[in-house]
Each structure stands twice: as C-alpha cells, then as structure tokens.
Enzyme design. Structure first.
Site, PDB file in Angstrom:
ATOM      1  N   ARG A 266     -31.009 -80.940 -27.168  1.00  0.00           N
ATOM      2  CA  ARG A 266     -29.663 -80.513 -26.784  1.00  0.00           C
ATOM      3  C   ARG A 266     -29.391 -80.633 -25.289  1.00  0.00           C
ATOM      4  NH1 ARG A 266     -26.338 -76.945 -29.548  1.00  0.00           N
ATOM      5  NH2 ARG A 266     -26.360 -75.480 -27.799  1.00  0.00           N
TER       6      ARG A 266
ATOM      7  N   ARG B 168     -26.352 -82.837 -24.308  1.00  0.00           N
ATOM      8  CA  ARG B 168     -24.972 -82.563 -24.725  1.00  0.00           C
ATOM      9  C   ARG B 168     -24.057 -82.407 -23.514  1.00  0.00           C
ATOM     10  NH1 ARG B 168     -23.676 -76.620 -25.808  1.00  0.00           N
ATOM     11  NH2 ARG B 168     -25.240 -75.462 -24.667  1.00  0.00           N
TER      12      ARG B 168
ATOM     13  N   CYS C 279     -19.456 -53.334   4.624  1.00  0.00           N
ATOM     14  CA  CYS C 279     -20.538 -53.208   3.637  1.00  0.00           C
ATOM     15  C   CYS C 279     -21.031 -51.766   3.592  1.00  0.00           C
ATOM     16  CB  CYS C 279     -21.686 -54.149   4.001  1.00  0.00           C
ATOM     17  SG  CYS C 279     -23.198 -53.861   3.036  1.00  0.00           S
TER      18      CYS C 279
ATOM     19  N   CYS D 145     -24.884 -51.479   4.850  1.00  0.00           N
ATOM     20  CA  CYS D 145     -25.322 -51.821   6.203  1.00  0.00           C
ATOM     21  C   CYS D 145     -25.602 -50.547   7.019  1.00  0.00           C
ATOM     22  CB  CYS D 145     -24.262 -52.670   6.907  1.00  0.00           C
ATOM     23  SG  CYS D 145     -24.389 -54.445   6.555  1.00  0.00           S
TER      24      CYS D 145
ATOM     25  N   ASN E 228     -28.725 -42.835  -5.509  1.00  0.00           N
ATOM     26  CA  ASN E 228     -27.542 -43.597  -5.895  1.00  0.00           C
ATOM     27  C   ASN E 228     -26.328 -42.670  -5.957  1.00  0.00           C
ATOM     28  OD1 ASN E 228     -25.563 -45.155  -7.366  1.00  0.00           O
ATOM     29  ND2 ASN E 228     -27.239 -46.461  -8.060  1.00  0.00           N
TER      30      ASN E 228
ATOM     31  N   HIS F 192     -27.835 -57.920   6.839  1.00  0.00           N
ATOM     32  CA  HIS F 192     -26.984 -58.132   5.678  1.00  0.00           C
ATOM     33  C   HIS F 192     -27.149 -59.524   5.074  1.00  0.00           C
ATOM     34  CE1 HIS F 192     -23.302 -57.445   3.263  1.00  0.00           C
ATOM     35  NE2 HIS F 192     -22.974 -58.694   3.557  1.00  0.00           N
TER      36      HIS F 192
ATOM     37  N   ASN G 172     -30.862 -56.826  -9.095  1.00  0.00           N
ATOM     38  CA  ASN G 172     -29.848 -57.774  -9.544  1.00  0.00           C
ATOM     39  C   ASN G 172     -29.404 -58.571  -8.327  1.00  0.00           C
ATOM     40  OD1 ASN G 172     -29.837 -56.799 -12.213  1.00  0.00           O
ATOM     41  ND2 ASN G 172     -28.379 -55.204 -11.688  1.00  0.00           N
TER      42      ASN G 172
ATOM     43  N   GLY H  93     -24.144 -59.505 -11.766  1.00  0.00           N
ATOM     44  CA  GLY H  93     -23.557 -58.175 -11.698  1.00  0.00           C
ATOM     45  C   GLY H  93     -23.826 -57.388 -10.448  1.00  0.00           C
TER      46      GLY H  93
ATOM     47  N   SER I  16     -23.131 -55.718  -7.175  1.00  0.00           N
ATOM     48  CA  SER I  16     -21.849 -55.306  -6.603  1.00  0.00           C
ATOM     49  C   SER I  16     -21.818 -55.462  -5.088  1.00  0.00           C
ATOM     50  CB  SER I  16     -21.566 -53.842  -6.966  1.00  0.00           C
ATOM     51  OG  SER I  16     -22.599 -52.996  -6.483  1.00  0.00           O
TER      52      SER I  16
ATOM     53  N   HIS J 212     -25.784 -57.230   0.083  1.00  0.00           N
ATOM     54  CA  HIS J 212     -26.812 -56.733   0.995  1.00  0.00           C
ATOM     55  C   HIS J 212     -28.149 -56.661   0.249  1.00  0.00           C
ATOM     56  CE1 HIS J 212     -27.692 -54.539   4.818  1.00  0.00           C
ATOM     57  NE2 HIS J 212     -28.749 -54.165   4.100  1.00  0.00           N
TER      58      HIS J 212
ATOM     59  N   HIS K  76     -31.023 -55.459  -1.575  1.00  0.00           N
ATOM     60  CA  HIS K  76     -31.380 -54.138  -2.081  1.00  0.00           C
ATOM     61  C   HIS K  76     -31.814 -54.228  -3.541  1.00  0.00           C
ATOM     62  CE1 HIS K  76     -27.356 -54.425  -3.872  1.00  0.00           C
ATOM     63  NE2 HIS K  76     -27.674 -53.405  -4.640  1.00  0.00           N
TER      64      HIS K  76
ATOM     65  N   GLN L 210     -32.670 -51.351  -7.145  1.00  0.00           N
ATOM     66  CA  GLN L 210     -32.460 -50.013  -7.681  1.00  0.00           C
ATOM     67  C   GLN L 210     -33.736 -49.516  -8.354  1.00  0.00           C
ATOM     68  OE1 GLN L 210     -28.660 -49.177  -9.730  1.00  0.00           O
ATOM     69  NE2 GLN L 210     -28.153 -51.338  -9.394  1.00  0.00           N
TER      70      GLN L 210
ATOM     71  N   GLU M 154     -43.134 -53.348 -25.169  1.00  0.00           N
ATOM     72  CA  GLU M 154     -44.311 -53.958 -24.552  1.00  0.00           C
ATOM     73  C   GLU M 154     -45.517 -53.021 -24.621  1.00  0.00           C
ATOM     74  OE1 GLU M 154     -43.550 -55.449 -20.659  1.00  0.00           O
ATOM     75  OE2 GLU M 154     -42.123 -56.967 -21.352  1.00  0.00           O
TER      76      GLU M 154
ATOM     77  N   HIS N 202     -46.751 -56.567 -14.460  1.00  0.00           N
ATOM     78  CA  HIS N 202     -46.121 -57.891 -14.396  1.00  0.00           C
ATOM     79  C   HIS N 202     -44.657 -57.734 -14.003  1.00  0.00           C
ATOM     80  CE1 HIS N 202     -45.462 -56.433 -18.518  1.00  0.00           C
ATOM     81  NE2 HIS N 202     -44.369 -57.177 -18.546  1.00  0.00           N
TER      82      HIS N 202
ATOM     83  N   HIS O  79     -40.698 -59.678 -14.449  1.00  0.00           N
ATOM     84  CA  HIS O  79     -39.855 -60.659 -15.130  1.00  0.00           C
ATOM     85  C   HIS O  79     -38.746 -61.119 -14.188  1.00  0.00           C
ATOM     86  CE1 HIS O  79     -41.473 -59.856 -19.197  1.00  0.00           C
ATOM     87  NE2 HIS O  79     -41.465 -58.568 -18.857  1.00  0.00           N
TER      88      HIS O  79
ATOM     89  N   LYS P  34     -26.158 -70.282 -18.117  1.00  0.00           N
ATOM     90  CA  LYS P  34     -26.508 -70.124 -19.517  1.00  0.00           C
ATOM     91  C   LYS P  34     -25.831 -68.856 -20.049  1.00  0.00           C
ATOM     92  CE  LYS P  34     -29.304 -69.819 -23.270  1.00  0.00           C
ATOM     93  NZ  LYS P  34     -29.329 -70.756 -24.394  1.00  0.00           N
TER      94      LYS P  34
END
Length: 346
Positions: A25, A28, A49, A52, A74, A113, A153, A159, A161, A164, A166, A168, A182, A296, A298, A311
């Site tokens: 594929r 394609r 920011c 900062c 947070n 930043h 992230n 996603g 936001s 800078h 960082h 979580q 797992e 480990h 991911h 994807k």
C-alpha cells in the site's frame, strides 16, 4: 521479491495485540489532509509564553526566573489529590465508577523557548533526567500513588498546547490500562520462560540487527517488530532495570545520549521539528516488587510520507486492528541511515 512484501500480521507480546502490515500500500496516491510543516523557532524568550521564565501562567501564577529545569503543579490538572469517591452508585454492573486520586506536574526542560530535546545538549538532557528520577521517586513514595507516568507531547500535531520544551507527569492512584497490560504480559512471560520479556527481546533485535536505529552502552533503539506508527521506536534498557530510580550516573548519561540520538534522527528524516508522543514505562509504585518490569520508552510519531502528511488511525484501525504500510524494517533502515548531527547544525 523482498522479505515481508505481502500482507501479514505481527504480534505485540507487550500488549498481546496484533497489527496488520500491508507493504504493497505504500504506492497508493495521497489525496488526504496535508498539514503545515512544524518549523523551528528562533525565539529564545517569548513574552506571551506561559512557560517562559518570569512570565505569568494561564492559571495566574508567575514563573520564577528559572535558569535550568523548572517543575510546578499543573494549573489545570486532570487529577486531584483529594478527589472524593463518586456519590451514589448504579444498579447495573455495566455502569461502574471509582475514585481516582493523583497529582499532575509540568517539567520545563530549559529556559530557552526555542529548544527541543533534539536541539538541547546531552548535558542539559542529563539534567532533565535527574529531575525525572527525583520526581518518580518523590511521587511514587506518596501513599496511594500506584503509578507515575512521565510523557512528552511534542508538536501541535500531537496536541501540545505550547512549544516551549516541557513534559508532563501524571501520578495516579491506579495503574493505567497501557502499563497494566504490559505488567500482565511481562509477569506471565517471566513465569512461563523464567526470563525477562524485554531482556530477551533486546537480545533478539541485537542478533537480527534489521530493526535497530541506534544504540549505546546502555540502550537500544529499535523500530519494534510490532510497530503501529510509521516511524515508531522503542527505547530499551540493555540491563534489567525496573525504573529510573535504579539508574546510576552512567545509565543516566546513556539515556541522555540515546534520547539526543533518537530525536535528532527524527528531525533529520523530513528536516522538520518532528512531532511525537514519548513516554516512559517503568515499574509501578503500588508497593509490590514487580521483578518482571523492564524500563523502556515508547516514541509514537505521526508523520507518514513527509513533514506534512500524517498517519491517521481511522476506519479498520479503530474498528478492527491497527494497520501500517511501511514495514518496520524499512522504517528502521531509513532512520538508521540518517546522521546523528542535527541538520540545522551542519
């Protein structure tokens, strides 16, 4: 005909799930969504920011003029330490709710930043790792905390936001679904084979060599046999370490080096600030020993064909099973061939 040229499925022993691989594929045509490329910022300090140094955050608190790693609760935490149990109840066993207490923290990697892990120095990444170790130990030692999840992230496509640098940390009362799955897989593998699942897997990948991206004395980075995302990678400790708390100085240095190598290759692939979700999976903090656990990380990056084509997990993948076009072997070959020097520094 190249190996694995026809549709087949592969088994993920960590999740005990299958993924459909459809190499034919890749030819394609693409007429789907094209996203803007994630460029690099040359702004070292952004007055707007909320991460900062010295700036006011969205929740009204002001950051100190920090010069290294900065950790804070947070302001919009998904978990609360004093969250009460749900009131009432349901007469149906199909409508179940439970109390879930915890804490959420933000870790700013650096006051600059404009940086990402790929553009930070190994020494600065090592400072972040020292903070991760401390946070895992502190939060994991709190009564009622069963699991500490550290994750990043990177990029608006995943996603994030704020650009800078960082991550979580979410410390939860119960072990979440992914690490719990797992846990069960590693425990049952150890009981059946008398050895560690990921120790054995690292040896298997080292012997095969076809899915290795890079490695150092402490860690192996592979596109796993069962990878779902196009350029997904698994960072596996070469020694049987259950958590960050067990890392000595050399192992912390090795982790800093391998994170730098992996993220640099990602950026070099399409010459863009590569988006991803990255997270560490390590021994739960629920009071049990968990000898089956092997540390480990991911990396789940969404980019498929270029810096602008991603994807999507839709259709058959949501209703049936995950599916990928690029084989893990070809993805690893492309990442392995890239320079470990960031393309902006050449």
């Amino acid at each position: 005909m190249p190996e694995f040229a026809f549709p087949h499925r592969r088994y993920n022993p960590l999740r005990r799930q299958w993924v459909l691989v459809s190499p034919h594929r890749t030819q394609r045509p693409w007429q789907g969504e094209v996203n803007p490329s994630s460029g690099f910022s040359d702004v070292h300090y952004d007055p707007s920011c909320y991460l900062c140094p010295g700036n006011e955050r969205a929740g009204g608190h002001r950051n100190p003029p920090y010069s290294s790693v900065f950790v804070f609760p947070n302001d919009y935490a998904a978990l609360l330490p004093d969250s009460p149990a749900p009131e009432g109840g349901s007469a149906s066993p199909l409508l179940v709710a439970e109390q879930e207490r915890g804490e959420c923290r933000v870790v700013c990697f650096h006051p600059d930043h404009s940086l990402t892990l790929a553009r930070m120095t190994v020494a600065d990444i090592r400072t972040v790792i020292d903070t991760w170790v401390d946070q895992y130990a502190e939060l994991g030692a709190k009564p009622g905390i069963g699991h500490v999840q550290i994750f990043e992230n990177r990029g608006a496509m995943m996603g994030a936001s704020n650009p800078h640098p960082h991550c979580q940390i979410w410390a939860t009362e119960h072990i979440p679904d992914e690490p719990m799955a797992e846990t069960v897989s590693q425990r049952e593998y150890r009981e059946k084979h008398g050895s560690c699942l990921l120790c054995d897997y690292a040896k298997t990948e080292s012997q095969a060599a076809t899915r290795i991206v890079c490695e150092n004395e402490g860690f192996l980075v592979v596109v796993p046999w069962w990878a779902v995302w196009p350029f997904e990678t698994l960072v596996v400790a070469k020694h049987h370490l259950g958590s960050l708390a067990e890392f000595d100085g050399r192992q912390r240095d090795a982790l800093a080096d391998i994170l730098k190598q992996a993220t640099t290759r990602y950026d070099n692939l399409f010459e863009t600030s590569f988006p991803y979700t990255m997270g560490f999976h390590q021994r739960p903090t629920d009071g049990e020993e968990h000898p089956e656990w092997h540390f480990h990380a991911h990396f789940y990056p969404p980019l498929l064909r270029s810096a602008t084509v991603r994807k999507f997990m839709v259709g058959f993948e949501m209703l049936g099973m995950p599916q990928r076009d690029i084989t893990p072997e070809s993805a690893a070959e492309r990442l392995r061939a890239l320079s470990a020097v960031h393309f902006t520094e050449r």
